[in-house]
Design an enzyme around this catalytic site. Sequence first.
Site, PDB file in Angstrom:
ATOM      1  N   TYR A 140     -22.634  31.764 -12.546  1.00 30.02           N
ATOM      2  CA  TYR A 140     -22.688  31.623 -14.004  1.00 30.02           C
ATOM      3  C   TYR A 140     -22.383  32.929 -14.726  1.00 30.02           C
ATOM      4  O   TYR A 140     -21.884  32.929 -15.842  1.00 30.02           O
ATOM      5  CB  TYR A 140     -24.084  31.134 -14.443  1.00 30.02           C
ATOM      6  CG  TYR A 140     -24.306  29.665 -14.232  1.00 30.02           C
ATOM      7  CD1 TYR A 140     -24.246  29.107 -12.958  1.00 30.02           C
ATOM      8  CD2 TYR A 140     -24.580  28.829 -15.298  1.00 30.02           C
ATOM      9  CE1 TYR A 140     -24.462  27.763 -12.753  1.00 30.02           C
ATOM     10  CE2 TYR A 140     -24.811  27.478 -15.099  1.00 30.02           C
ATOM     11  CZ  TYR A 140     -24.740  26.957 -13.832  1.00 30.02           C
ATOM     12  OH  TYR A 140     -24.955  25.618 -13.638  1.00 30.02           O
ATOM     13  N   LYS A 192     -25.798  29.247   1.703  1.00 31.84           N
ATOM     14  CA  LYS A 192     -24.586  28.814   2.413  1.00 31.84           C
ATOM     15  C   LYS A 192     -24.160  30.002   3.286  1.00 31.84           C
ATOM     16  O   LYS A 192     -23.080  30.583   3.128  1.00 31.84           O
ATOM     17  CB  LYS A 192     -23.519  28.421   1.369  1.00 31.84           C
ATOM     18  CG  LYS A 192     -22.259  27.794   1.934  1.00 31.84           C
ATOM     19  CD  LYS A 192     -22.466  26.414   2.476  1.00 31.84           C
ATOM     20  CE  LYS A 192     -21.169  25.857   3.065  1.00 31.84           C
ATOM     21  NZ  LYS A 192     -21.397  24.701   3.943  1.00 31.84           N
ATOM     22  N   ASP A 224     -25.542  22.202   1.933  1.00 27.56           N
ATOM     23  CA  ASP A 224     -24.991  20.861   2.181  1.00 27.56           C
ATOM     24  C   ASP A 224     -26.011  20.008   2.935  1.00 27.56           C
ATOM     25  O   ASP A 224     -26.203  18.828   2.631  1.00 27.56           O
ATOM     26  CB  ASP A 224     -23.633  20.923   2.901  1.00 27.56           C
ATOM     27  CG  ASP A 224     -23.522  22.054   3.906  1.00 27.56           C
ATOM     28  OD1 ASP A 224     -24.448  22.876   4.013  1.00 27.56           O
ATOM     29  OD2 ASP A 224     -22.499  22.119   4.607  1.00 27.56           O
ATOM     30  N   ASP A 248     -28.857  23.984  -9.771  1.00 29.65           N
ATOM     31  CA  ASP A 248     -28.442  23.068 -10.834  1.00 29.65           C
ATOM     32  C   ASP A 248     -28.074  21.714 -10.224  1.00 29.65           C
ATOM     33  O   ASP A 248     -28.535  20.655 -10.665  1.00 29.65           O
ATOM     34  CB  ASP A 248     -27.222  23.686 -11.548  1.00 29.65           C
ATOM     35  CG  ASP A 248     -26.810  22.904 -12.777  1.00 29.65           C
ATOM     36  OD1 ASP A 248     -27.667  22.216 -13.343  1.00 29.65           O
ATOM     37  OD2 ASP A 248     -25.630  22.983 -13.161  1.00 29.65           O
ATOM     38  N   ASP A 252     -30.359  17.913 -10.165  1.00 30.33           N
ATOM     39  CA  ASP A 252     -29.840  16.641 -10.717  1.00 30.33           C
ATOM     40  C   ASP A 252     -29.906  15.555  -9.638  1.00 30.33           C
ATOM     41  O   ASP A 252     -30.237  14.399  -9.918  1.00 30.33           O
ATOM     42  CB  ASP A 252     -28.380  16.795 -11.176  1.00 30.33           C
ATOM     43  CG  ASP A 252     -28.263  17.098 -12.676  1.00 30.33           C
ATOM     44  OD1 ASP A 252     -29.118  17.843 -13.179  1.00 30.33           O
ATOM     45  OD2 ASP A 252     -27.327  16.584 -13.322  1.00 30.33           O
TER      46      ASP A 252
END
Length: 363
Positions: A140, A192, A224, A248, A252
Amino acid sequence: MTRIAVLPGDGVGPEIVREAVKVLRRIGVLFDIPLTFEEGVVGGAAIDQCGTPLPPETWSLCRAADAILFGAVGGPKWDSLPVDCRPERGLLRLRKELGLYANLRPVKLFAPLVDTSPLKREIIEGVDLLVLRELTGGLYFGEPKGIGPAPDGKGEQGIDTLSYTTHEIERIARIGFQIAAQRRKRLTSVDKVNVLASSQLWRRVVAETAREFPDIELDHMLVDNCAMQLIRDPRRFDVVLTENTFGDILSDEAAMIVGSIGMLPSASLGDGPGLYEPIHGSAPDIAGQDKANPLATILSAAMLLRHTLHREPAAAAVEAAVSRVLEAWYRTPDIRQPGPTTLVGTAQMGDLVIERIVKDCEK
Ligand code: NAD
């Protein structure tokens, strides 16, 4: 007197924030908490009024406040603006400049909603986890960032940079371990590491920080795999610690465990006044129709009472009232389910929560 800056924003923002303010006003009277509310413009509404997503007046209001109650920003009207002029910039600037690096996103299933989720009851019953999202680093904010000519001279190149420093990882990891210590003492750090250099540093610093917290069980998981495990066995998680973008997306996804994104609150904490907002966006598809679920915002107000004001009984009263209203089968359209449901709108849902709080206080 506690000063609360109220930033409704765009889309459903004004509708859901109105309900949360109503709840806070009543809680203030019932629990003898002196609160003042001052409203500011932000996001697309601020672009329309002042030409910028975070006008100086709104910034001053937030700087002087004890807490910020935020709705949501963005919408199709402003989608064609360049990324650094869009409504979302207002929120990103607030998070960054107020130093709000720790984003707490509790994912707790309210028992009456167990059959609202598309997931099976036996998988989600009792889910109670918390996604701790790092909020002021990563993709971001990393530099370089932007669109420029492609190095091969053919068209353009878009760049975002995923960058984390030891200090940024350490301070969020420490918050994660402290939160885990007050919960079930398990922390899963999500990265990751098999591909990203920033994740290699992330994993090493989290493991080093863990030495200060010998009572906390730490495990590491690739993002993942985490996305898959959240659906396969969400009860295995207690605190999920992760970087900005991963957090983020994973939160969700986690919203579907509890039935709707309209149910998930958040608190952004750090150096400045806490900022409290639902995890969802401005939902332009249902804006202005009295269809938005205000419970995520009302539950964010409960987080404000807990984390900024340290008024646990008042926070618990709001959460208990939400639970009781759901038990009584009141539903906004997003959490509608077969059964003796009474379908209600945004404003009525707010009123029902207040009625319940008042009744519980009279007992
Ligand atoms: P969204 O979260 O706004 O909506 C996704 C879906 O969930 C929609 O179908 C919407 O109707 C539904 N939904 C969201 N909140 C709801 C609620 N309270 N009650 C019932 N249903 C609800 O995500 P999006 O559609 O991808 O984004 C819309 C706009 O919001 C975009 O401009 C985006 O940039 C912005 N956005 C803002 C924030 C923020 O302000 N923090 C976060 C995410 C997205």
